[in-house]
Write a protein that holds these residues in place. Structure first.
Motif, PDB file in Angstrom:
ATOM      1  N   TRP A 182      -3.571 -53.672 -30.449  1.00 27.27           N
ATOM      2  CA  TRP A 182      -2.990 -52.343 -30.248  1.00 27.27           C
ATOM      3  C   TRP A 182      -4.030 -51.240 -30.421  1.00 27.27           C
ATOM      4  N   SER A 183      -4.930 -51.429 -31.372  1.00 26.36           N
ATOM      5  CA  SER A 183      -5.918 -50.382 -31.666  1.00 26.36           C
ATOM      6  C   SER A 183      -6.888 -50.149 -30.517  1.00 26.36           C
ATOM      7  N   GLN A 184      -6.905 -51.063 -29.543  1.00 28.84           N
ATOM      8  CA  GLN A 184      -7.754 -50.870 -28.365  1.00 28.84           C
ATOM      9  C   GLN A 184      -7.176 -49.828 -27.413  1.00 28.84           C
ATOM     10  N   LYS A 185      -5.867 -49.529 -27.560  1.00 28.57           N
ATOM     11  CA  LYS A 185      -5.212 -48.590 -26.645  1.00 28.57           C
ATOM     12  C   LYS A 185      -4.774 -47.287 -27.305  1.00 28.57           C
ATOM     13  N   PHE A 186      -4.469 -47.337 -28.605  1.00 23.66           N
ATOM     14  CA  PHE A 186      -4.012 -46.122 -29.295  1.00 23.66           C
ATOM     15  C   PHE A 186      -4.388 -46.237 -30.774  1.00 23.66           C
ATOM     16  N   PRO A 187      -4.453 -45.106 -31.483  1.00 19.13           N
ATOM     17  CA  PRO A 187      -4.867 -45.134 -32.891  1.00 19.13           C
ATOM     18  C   PRO A 187      -3.898 -45.925 -33.770  1.00 19.13           C
ATOM     19  N   VAL A 188      -4.438 -46.848 -34.538  1.00 12.60           N
ATOM     20  CA  VAL A 188      -3.669 -47.629 -35.502  1.00 12.60           C
ATOM     21  C   VAL A 188      -4.338 -47.474 -36.861  1.00 12.60           C
ATOM     22  N   ASN A 189      -3.667 -46.807 -37.783  1.00 12.40           N
ATOM     23  CA  ASN A 189      -4.206 -46.569 -39.118  1.00 12.40           C
ATOM     24  C   ASN A 189      -3.553 -47.538 -40.099  1.00 12.40           C
ATOM     25  N   ILE A 190      -4.335 -48.483 -40.613  1.00  9.49           N
ATOM     26  CA  ILE A 190      -3.845 -49.441 -41.604  1.00  9.49           C
ATOM     27  C   ILE A 190      -4.295 -48.974 -42.976  1.00  9.49           C
ATOM     28  N   THR A 191      -3.344 -48.797 -43.889  1.00 14.55           N
ATOM     29  CA  THR A 191      -3.674 -48.337 -45.232  1.00 14.55           C
ATOM     30  C   THR A 191      -3.176 -49.341 -46.263  1.00 14.55           C
ATOM     31  N   LEU A 192      -3.987 -49.593 -47.289  1.00 18.07           N
ATOM     32  CA  LEU A 192      -3.643 -50.550 -48.336  1.00 18.07           C
ATOM     33  C   LEU A 192      -3.353 -49.836 -49.649  1.00 18.07           C
ATOM     34  N   ASP A 193      -2.279 -50.267 -50.320  1.00 22.69           N
ATOM     35  CA  ASP A 193      -1.968 -49.727 -51.648  1.00 22.69           C
ATOM     36  C   ASP A 193      -3.048 -50.117 -52.652  1.00 22.69           C
ATOM     37  N   ARG A 194      -3.499 -51.375 -52.548  1.00 30.70           N
ATOM     38  CA  ARG A 194      -4.495 -51.897 -53.482  1.00 30.70           C
ATOM     39  C   ARG A 194      -5.714 -52.381 -52.699  1.00 30.70           C
ATOM     40  N   PRO A 195      -6.633 -51.480 -52.370  1.00 28.05           N
ATOM     41  CA  PRO A 195      -7.810 -51.877 -51.591  1.00 28.05           C
ATOM     42  C   PRO A 195      -8.706 -52.844 -52.372  1.00 28.05           C
ATOM     43  N   GLU A 196      -9.352 -53.722 -51.638  1.00 33.56           N
ATOM     44  CA  GLU A 196     -10.220 -54.716 -52.252  1.00 33.56           C
ATOM     45  C   GLU A 196     -11.649 -54.526 -51.770  1.00 33.56           C
TER      46      GLU A 196
END
Length: 263
Positions: A154-168
């Motif tokens: 999907w991110s190849q066609k439109f902005p997809v922002n993935i956010t993590l509560d607990r980043p590693e």
């Protein structure tokens, strides 16, 4: 006339592990569905549970299921070639046509991504129907992410922002809750912006409030309620909120209706 309480068998054709407790089951089915609708899925002697449909096409139905109890434990014991029993579809789903010509923002939290996967795929194939499309998805951690390949596609066609509560360590994407990213959004045409929100009730509540604070009207926001559907036919009352049967009028509601649905 067919008894609406009697399910039909559906053969499992494929099983994909998403996380340690989330699997996607593909079954043969010719059901005529709409994005956001649900089915009642059963295993003989174990019981029945409402399950969102994550995608459907070419005689195949896809359900992403979390292992959380007696029925889902039995479903996870099934293998390719075994049968699950399905009745439905039920409820009021998403209508892509409602958003044609709009700037569309979709916000999903965790397993809330599953009920809108087909909806997102529709606009992946018909992006010209929108003025713009943006997706924000929040997960607890990297190991809790669903549909990783699809998110990349999907991110190849439109902005997809993935956010993590607990980043590693090693994570280079966004961090925090999905609500932390609302104020960062610049919408060219506020009056022609629509928002779709799916996820846990607190996440949907505060996400809707966040968009309201930056100027969106209630009738510009849609959300999907997760409830314990039992009969799914508006008879048992398990899903009822005030005078509203979520299994019949929902699970998808516009926010000007949803804001008044309080247990």
């Amino acid at each position: 006339m067919q008894n609406p309480y009697i399910p039909v068998p559906a053969e499992i054709t494929k099983i994909v592990k998403q996380t340690d407790i989330d699997y996607t089951f593909f079954v043969k089915s010719d059901m005529n569905l709409k994005s956001g609708q649900f089915v009642q899925l059963s295993v003989p002697k174990a019981g029945e549970a409402p399950i969102s449909v994550s995608d459907f096409k070419d005689g195949e139905l896809e359900m992403t299921i979390r292992k959380v109890g007696k029925v889902t434990d039995e479903i996870f014991n099934k293998e390719i070639g075994d049968k699950l029993y399905i009745r439905g579809p039920y409820g009021n789903g998403f209508s892509p046509e409602d958003h044609y010509g709009k700037e569309l923002i979709l916000v999903a939290g965790g397993t809330g991504l599953a009920p809108v996967k087909n909806f997102i795929n529709h606009f992946y194939d018909n992006l010209d129907k929108l003025k713009s499309f943006r997706v924000i998805v929040g997960f607890k951690s990297m190991k809790d992410r669903l549909f990783v390949d699809e998110l990349n596609k999907w991110s190849q066609k439109f902005p997809v922002n993935i956010t993590l509560d607990r980043p590693e360590e090693g994570w280079i994407g966004s961090t925090g809750f999905v609500t932390d990213h609302i104020n960062k959004m610049l919408m060219k045409d506020m009056e022609n912006t629509h928002v779709v929100i799916v996820g846990p009730p607190p996440m949907m509540k505060f996400t809707a409030l966040g968009f309201s604070k930056i100027g969106l009207k209630q009738e510009q926001i849609w959300m999907s309620f997760e409830r314990k559907m039992s009969c799914a036919l508006g008879k048992c009352g398990h899903c009822k909120i005030d005078e509203t049967y979520v299994c019949l009028e929902g699970p998808v509601f516009r926010y000007d209706k949803a804001v008044n649905l309080i247990d």
